[in-house]
Design a protein around this motif. Structure first.
Motif, PDB file in Angstrom:
ATOM      1  N   GLU A  91       0.971  -2.061  -9.806  1.00  0.00           N
ATOM      2  CA  GLU A  91      -0.192  -1.537 -10.522  1.00  0.00           C
ATOM      3  C   GLU A  91      -0.203  -2.143 -11.914  1.00  0.00           C
ATOM      4  O   GLU A  91       0.840  -2.236 -12.567  1.00  0.00           O
ATOM      5  CB  GLU A  91      -0.106  -0.013 -10.661  1.00  0.00           C
ATOM      6  N   TYR A  92      -1.363  -2.523 -12.381  1.00  0.00           N
ATOM      7  CA  TYR A  92      -1.560  -2.999 -13.766  1.00  0.00           C
ATOM      8  C   TYR A  92      -0.531  -4.042 -14.191  1.00  0.00           C
ATOM      9  O   TYR A  92       0.077  -3.924 -15.254  1.00  0.00           O
ATOM     10  CB  TYR A  92      -1.525  -1.813 -14.738  1.00  0.00           C
ATOM     11  N   LEU A  93      -0.364  -5.079 -13.394  1.00  0.00           N
ATOM     12  CA  LEU A  93       0.574  -6.153 -13.739  1.00  0.00           C
ATOM     13  C   LEU A  93       0.289  -6.705 -15.129  1.00  0.00           C
ATOM     14  O   LEU A  93      -0.874  -7.042 -15.437  1.00  0.00           O
ATOM     15  CB  LEU A  93       0.442  -7.282 -12.715  1.00  0.00           C
ATOM     16  N   THR A  94       1.299  -6.767 -15.950  1.00  0.00           N
ATOM     17  CA  THR A  94       1.304  -7.299 -17.344  1.00  0.00           C
ATOM     18  C   THR A  94       0.597  -6.406 -18.366  1.00  0.00           C
ATOM     19  O   THR A  94       0.515  -6.762 -19.531  1.00  0.00           O
ATOM     20  CB  THR A  94       0.730  -8.747 -17.482  1.00  0.00           C
ATOM     21  N   TRP A  95       0.034  -5.248 -17.932  1.00  0.00           N
ATOM     22  CA  TRP A  95      -0.616  -4.361 -18.911  1.00  0.00           C
ATOM     23  C   TRP A  95       0.490  -3.582 -19.633  1.00  0.00           C
ATOM     24  O   TRP A  95       1.286  -2.903 -18.969  1.00  0.00           O
ATOM     25  CB  TRP A  95      -1.543  -3.355 -18.257  1.00  0.00           C
ATOM     26  N   GLU A  96       0.493  -3.672 -20.957  1.00  0.00           N
ATOM     27  CA  GLU A  96       1.523  -3.000 -21.737  1.00  0.00           C
ATOM     28  C   GLU A  96       1.543  -1.502 -21.436  1.00  0.00           C
ATOM     29  O   GLU A  96       0.493  -0.851 -21.460  1.00  0.00           O
ATOM     30  CB  GLU A  96       1.230  -3.216 -23.226  1.00  0.00           C
ATOM     31  N   GLU A  97       2.713  -0.997 -21.137  1.00  0.00           N
ATOM     32  CA  GLU A  97       2.959   0.432 -20.876  1.00  0.00           C
ATOM     33  C   GLU A  97       2.264   0.980 -19.620  1.00  0.00           C
ATOM     34  O   GLU A  97       2.331   2.167 -19.350  1.00  0.00           O
ATOM     35  CB  GLU A  97       2.562   1.296 -22.086  1.00  0.00           C
ATOM     36  N   LYS A  98       1.579   0.141 -18.867  1.00  0.00           N
ATOM     37  CA  LYS A  98       0.897   0.665 -17.663  1.00  0.00           C
ATOM     38  C   LYS A  98       1.447   0.071 -16.380  1.00  0.00           C
ATOM     39  O   LYS A  98       1.247   0.617 -15.304  1.00  0.00           O
ATOM     40  CB  LYS A  98      -0.606   0.370 -17.744  1.00  0.00           C
ATOM     41  N   GLU A  99       2.122  -1.092 -16.505  1.00  0.00           N
ATOM     42  CA  GLU A  99       2.580  -1.766 -15.279  1.00  0.00           C
ATOM     43  C   GLU A  99       3.596  -0.904 -14.526  1.00  0.00           C
ATOM     44  O   GLU A  99       4.494  -0.312 -15.122  1.00  0.00           O
ATOM     45  CB  GLU A  99       3.214  -3.129 -15.613  1.00  0.00           C
ATOM     46  N   LYS A 100       3.415  -0.818 -13.221  1.00  0.00           N
ATOM     47  CA  LYS A 100       4.386  -0.107 -12.371  1.00  0.00           C
ATOM     48  C   LYS A 100       4.585  -0.902 -11.098  1.00  0.00           C
ATOM     49  O   LYS A 100       3.648  -1.552 -10.622  1.00  0.00           O
ATOM     50  CB  LYS A 100       3.856   1.275 -11.997  1.00  0.00           C
ATOM     51  N   SER A 101       5.802  -0.819 -10.540  1.00  0.00           N
ATOM     52  CA  SER A 101       6.016  -1.484  -9.255  1.00  0.00           C
ATOM     53  C   SER A 101       6.704  -0.518  -8.294  1.00  0.00           C
ATOM     54  O   SER A 101       7.441   0.379  -8.724  1.00  0.00           O
ATOM     55  CB  SER A 101       6.850  -2.745  -9.437  1.00  0.00           C
ATOM     56  N   TYR A 102       6.421  -0.709  -7.022  1.00  0.00           N
ATOM     57  CA  TYR A 102       6.922   0.184  -5.979  1.00  0.00           C
ATOM     58  C   TYR A 102       7.467  -0.673  -4.843  1.00  0.00           C
ATOM     59  O   TYR A 102       6.711  -1.445  -4.234  1.00  0.00           O
ATOM     60  CB  TYR A 102       5.797   1.071  -5.438  1.00  0.00           C
ATOM     61  N   THR A 147       8.495  -0.099   2.354  1.00  0.00           N
ATOM     62  CA  THR A 147       8.311  -0.765   3.641  1.00  0.00           C
ATOM     63  C   THR A 147       6.949  -0.297   4.161  1.00  0.00           C
ATOM     64  O   THR A 147       6.352   0.629   3.583  1.00  0.00           O
ATOM     65  CB  THR A 147       9.395  -0.354   4.654  1.00  0.00           C
ATOM     66  N   LEU A 148       6.501  -0.889   5.263  1.00  0.00           N
ATOM     67  CA  LEU A 148       5.208  -0.427   5.805  1.00  0.00           C
ATOM     68  C   LEU A 148       5.258   1.075   6.076  1.00  0.00           C
ATOM     69  O   LEU A 148       4.289   1.798   5.833  1.00  0.00           O
ATOM     70  CB  LEU A 148       4.886  -1.177   7.102  1.00  0.00           C
ATOM     71  N   GLU A 149       6.428   1.540   6.539  1.00  0.00           N
ATOM     72  CA  GLU A 149       6.557   2.962   6.902  1.00  0.00           C
ATOM     73  C   GLU A 149       6.532   3.890   5.681  1.00  0.00           C
ATOM     74  O   GLU A 149       6.026   5.008   5.737  1.00  0.00           O
ATOM     75  CB  GLU A 149       7.865   3.167   7.667  1.00  0.00           C
ATOM     76  N   THR A 150       7.089   3.414   4.558  1.00  0.00           N
ATOM     77  CA  THR A 150       7.210   4.301   3.387  1.00  0.00           C
ATOM     78  C   THR A 150       6.113   4.066   2.341  1.00  0.00           C
ATOM     79  O   THR A 150       6.125   4.685   1.279  1.00  0.00           O
ATOM     80  CB  THR A 150       8.592   4.130   2.711  1.00  0.00           C
ATOM     81  N   CYS A 151       5.201   3.171   2.645  1.00  0.00           N
ATOM     82  CA  CYS A 151       4.117   2.892   1.700  1.00  0.00           C
ATOM     83  C   CYS A 151       2.986   3.898   1.957  1.00  0.00           C
ATOM     84  O   CYS A 151       2.044   3.609   2.703  1.00  0.00           O
ATOM     85  CB  CYS A 151       3.622   1.455   1.883  1.00  0.00           C
ATOM     86  N   VAL A 152       3.105   5.072   1.363  1.00  0.00           N
ATOM     87  CA  VAL A 152       2.182   6.158   1.735  1.00  0.00           C
ATOM     88  C   VAL A 152       1.414   6.747   0.548  1.00  0.00           C
ATOM     89  O   VAL A 152       0.513   7.566   0.737  1.00  0.00           O
ATOM     90  CB  VAL A 152       2.953   7.308   2.449  1.00  0.00           C
ATOM     91  N   GLU A 153       1.788   6.345  -0.693  1.00  0.00           N
ATOM     92  CA  GLU A 153       1.164   6.961  -1.859  1.00  0.00           C
ATOM     93  C   GLU A 153      -0.280   6.511  -2.061  1.00  0.00           C
ATOM     94  O   GLU A 153      -0.710   5.498  -1.509  1.00  0.00           O
ATOM     95  CB  GLU A 153       1.910   6.605  -3.156  1.00  0.00           C
ATOM     96  N   LYS A 154      -0.969   7.242  -2.934  1.00  0.00           N
ATOM     97  CA  LYS A 154      -2.294   6.797  -3.390  1.00  0.00           C
ATOM     98  C   LYS A 154      -2.067   5.993  -4.673  1.00  0.00           C
ATOM     99  O   LYS A 154      -1.557   6.524  -5.669  1.00  0.00           O
ATOM    100  CB  LYS A 154      -3.170   8.014  -3.672  1.00  0.00           C
ATOM    101  N   PHE A 155      -2.416   4.727  -4.640  1.00  0.00           N
ATOM    102  CA  PHE A 155      -2.196   3.867  -5.804  1.00  0.00           C
ATOM    103  C   PHE A 155      -3.503   3.699  -6.573  1.00  0.00           C
ATOM    104  O   PHE A 155      -4.589   4.003  -6.078  1.00  0.00           O
ATOM    105  CB  PHE A 155      -1.674   2.498  -5.350  1.00  0.00           C
ATOM    106  N   SER A 156      -3.351   3.164  -7.797  1.00  0.00           N
ATOM    107  CA  SER A 156      -4.511   2.891  -8.656  1.00  0.00           C
ATOM    108  C   SER A 156      -5.430   1.858  -8.009  1.00  0.00           C
ATOM    109  O   SER A 156      -4.998   1.094  -7.132  1.00  0.00           O
ATOM    110  CB  SER A 156      -3.977   2.356  -9.985  1.00  0.00           C
ATOM    111  N   ASP A 157      -6.685   1.791  -8.472  1.00  0.00           N
ATOM    112  CA  ASP A 157      -7.566   0.725  -7.972  1.00  0.00           C
ATOM    113  C   ASP A 157      -7.173  -0.625  -8.575  1.00  0.00           C
ATOM    114  O   ASP A 157      -7.565  -1.671  -8.048  1.00  0.00           O
ATOM    115  CB  ASP A 157      -9.049   1.040  -8.221  1.00  0.00           C
ATOM    116  N   VAL A 158      -6.382  -0.624  -9.662  1.00  0.00           N
ATOM    117  CA  VAL A 158      -5.882  -1.902 -10.198  1.00  0.00           C
ATOM    118  C   VAL A 158      -4.486  -2.123  -9.611  1.00  0.00           C
ATOM    119  O   VAL A 158      -3.469  -2.054 -10.283  1.00  0.00           O
ATOM    120  CB  VAL A 158      -5.869  -1.901 -11.743  1.00  0.00           C
ATOM    121  N   SER A 159      -4.473  -2.347  -8.311  1.00  0.00           N
ATOM    122  CA  SER A 159      -3.185  -2.557  -7.642  1.00  0.00           C
ATOM    123  C   SER A 159      -3.287  -3.702  -6.641  1.00  0.00           C
ATOM    124  O   SER A 159      -4.380  -4.054  -6.165  1.00  0.00           O
ATOM    125  CB  SER A 159      -2.718  -1.272  -6.946  1.00  0.00           C
ATOM    126  N   LEU A 160      -2.140  -4.257  -6.359  1.00  0.00           N
ATOM    127  CA  LEU A 160      -2.051  -5.426  -5.497  1.00  0.00           C
ATOM    128  C   LEU A 160      -0.806  -5.267  -4.632  1.00  0.00           C
ATOM    129  O   LEU A 160       0.173  -4.660  -5.057  1.00  0.00           O
ATOM    130  CB  LEU A 160      -1.906  -6.626  -6.425  1.00  0.00           C
TER     131      LEU A 160
END
Ligand SMILES: C[S@@+](CC[C@H](N)C(=O)[O-])C[C@H]1O[C@@H](n2cnc3c(N)ncnc32)[C@H](O)[C@@H]1O
Length: 223
Positions: free
Chosen positions: A186-197, A200-213
């Motif tokens: 989420e928010y790659l390179t945005w100061e104080e906002k970038e997050k990474s998770y 696996t396909l099985e554990t990828c269940v959260e609701k992420f931001s619309d600025v996500s890849l």
């Protein structure tokens, strides 16, 4: 004169020098408000800023076209790189600014940042966007095929219908192993906002931001 410039993934220092010089001297600078905010520190203070949203893009692009025909140097700002998931916006310049040949200056894409974070060589991966108008059925099938061939996929999700959780579920249903490595950013390179998770396909269940890849890597394991 209209320039279509990629202003990078979020960090205003990650912009080509040519784009910085253009923003410093442009008569008119246009784009979505969130995108303009990323680049604002480089703006010519006396530039006319034309901010737009989804609804008024056609009208605002018409104004950009008028300014260009009045011999103003106009810069239209694109998120990341113009050439990844940016051509629907480029069409607005063609159709509404009536400029068939804007000068394109590429930028650093969020996909390049995700590749750097996951050590994904471009030649082993495919870039794919679901963030587009219309039917995405063929793109979904293409994603399944390239993963089955062992290629990695760098994927822009579709807010809010086909986000990382839905993509993961779809891939499991289509026979991609549930242990397959997935990284969401989420928010790659945005100061104080970038997050990474790391998932696996099985554990990828959260609701992420619309600025996500999302990066799906069939040949790697999650550490
Ligand atoms: C219309 S696409 C444009 C992509 C852009 N042209 C690029 O090269 O990054 C917009 C989507 O790209 C993704 N995106 C753009 N910048 C991002 C960033 N810094 N971090 C994560 N995802 C990003 C998000 O999914 C966002 O909704």
């Amino acid at each position: 004169m209209i320039y279509a410039v990629g202003i990078g993934p979020g960090d205003p220092d990650m912009m080509p020098y040519k784009t910085v010089k253009l923003l410093n001297s442009a008569d008119v600078i246009a784009g979505f408000e969130t995108v303009l905010n990323i680049a604002r520190s480089h703006f010519n203070p006396s530039a006319e800023v034309i901010s737009m949203g989804y609804k008024d893009q056609p009208q605002q692009m018409e104004v950009v076209g008028e300014r260009s025909r009045d011999d103003k140097v106009c810069v239209v700002c694109f998120m990341g790189d113009v050439n990844f998931s940016g051509y629907e916006y480029l069409e607005r310049i063609h159709n509404h600014s009536q400029e068939p040949n804007p000068t394109i200056i590429p930028g650093i894409s969020s996909a390049q940042m995700a590749a750097s974070r996951t050590l994904t060589a471009f030649e082993t991966a495919v870039f794919l966007t679901f963030h587009k108008r219309g039917d995405i059925t063929e793109d979904k099938e293409f994603l399944v095929q390239i993963l089955k061939q062992g290629k990695s996929a760098i994927v822009i999700p579709l807010p809010w219908d086909f986000m990382p959780a839905e993509i993961s579920q779809f891939l499991i249903e289509r026979g991609i192993p549930k242990e397959t490595k997935v990284d969401v950013f989420e928010y790659l390179t945005w100061e104080e906002k970038e997050k990474s998770y790391a998932r696996t396909l099985e554990t990828c269940v959260e609701k992420f931001s619309d600025v996500s890849l999302m990066v799906v890597s069939p040949n790697k394991t999650q550490s």
